[in-house]
Design a protein around this motif. Structure first.
Motif, short mmCIF file in Angstrom:
data_model
loop_
_atom_site.label_atom_id
_atom_site.label_comp_id
_atom_site.label_asym_id
_atom_site.label_seq_id
_atom_site.Cartn_x
_atom_site.Cartn_y
_atom_site.Cartn_z
N GLU A 144 38.22 35.33 35.27
CA GLU A 144 39.00 34.35 34.52
C GLU A 144 40.15 33.79 35.36
O GLU A 144 40.41 32.59 35.37
CB GLU A 144 39.54 35.02 33.26
N LEU A 145 40.85 34.67 36.08
CA LEU A 145 41.97 34.24 36.92
C LEU A 145 41.50 33.33 38.05
O LEU A 145 42.16 32.33 38.37
CB LEU A 145 42.71 35.45 37.48
N ILE A 146 40.39 33.66 38.66
CA ILE A 146 39.87 32.84 39.75
C ILE A 146 39.36 31.51 39.22
O ILE A 146 39.67 30.45 39.77
CB ILE A 146 38.78 33.60 40.53
N ASP A 147 38.61 31.53 38.13
CA ASP A 147 38.10 30.29 37.54
C ASP A 147 39.23 29.35 37.12
O ASP A 147 39.10 28.13 37.23
CB ASP A 147 37.19 30.57 36.34
N GLY B 259 41.89 35.00 45.26
CA GLY B 259 40.95 35.98 45.79
C GLY B 259 41.22 37.37 45.26
O GLY B 259 42.05 37.57 44.37
N ILE B 260 40.51 38.32 45.86
CA ILE B 260 40.55 39.71 45.43
C ILE B 260 40.77 40.58 46.66
O ILE B 260 40.13 40.37 47.68
CB ILE B 260 39.22 40.11 44.76
N VAL B 261 41.65 41.56 46.57
CA VAL B 261 41.86 42.54 47.62
C VAL B 261 41.38 43.89 47.09
O VAL B 261 41.79 44.31 46.01
CB VAL B 261 43.34 42.62 48.04
N SER C 190 28.88 34.97 47.01
CA SER C 190 28.48 33.58 46.78
C SER C 190 29.33 32.96 45.68
O SER C 190 29.77 31.82 45.79
CB SER C 190 27.01 33.49 46.41
N TRP C 191 29.56 33.72 44.61
CA TRP C 191 30.36 33.23 43.49
C TRP C 191 31.77 32.88 43.96
O TRP C 191 32.31 31.83 43.63
CB TRP C 191 30.38 34.30 42.40
N LEU C 192 32.37 33.77 44.77
CA LEU C 192 33.71 33.52 45.28
C LEU C 192 33.72 32.31 46.22
O LEU C 192 34.62 31.47 46.16
CB LEU C 192 34.24 34.76 46.02
N ALA D 64 37.36 30.97 46.94
CA ALA D 64 38.16 32.18 46.82
C ALA D 64 37.69 33.18 47.88
O ALA D 64 36.73 32.94 48.60
CB ALA D 64 38.00 32.77 45.42
N PHE D 65 38.37 34.30 47.97
CA PHE D 65 38.05 35.29 49.00
C PHE D 65 38.03 36.69 48.43
O PHE D 65 38.55 36.95 47.36
CB PHE D 65 39.08 35.22 50.14
#
Length: 61
Positions: free
Chosen positions: A11-14, A20-22, A35-37, A42-43
């Motif tokens: 939700e946050l990325i969309d 991104g995500i760490v 692929s989605w990212l 995003a990363f």
């Protein structure tokens, strides 16, 4: 997806509130997530070295 917080992360990325995500290095990201990212510009970044990493990745040099 087995990450309990994945729905919130998605939700946050969309929505553009996160870029991104760490994650720790020993968490895996399958090809579908990558692929989605990528589609969302995003990363995913991995920190640390996984305990099962090949010696070539863990040796200083």
């Amino acid at each position: 997806m087995t990450w309990p917080l994945w729905p919130r992360l998605a939700e946050l990325i969309d929505s553009g509130l996160a870029d991104g995500i760490v994650v720790s290095a020993w968490n895996t990201t399958d090809e579908d997530i990558s692929s989605w990212l990528l589609e969302r510009h995003a990363f995913v970044a991995r920190i640390g070295t996984p305990p099962y990493a090949p010696a070539s990745l863990t040796e200083a040099g």
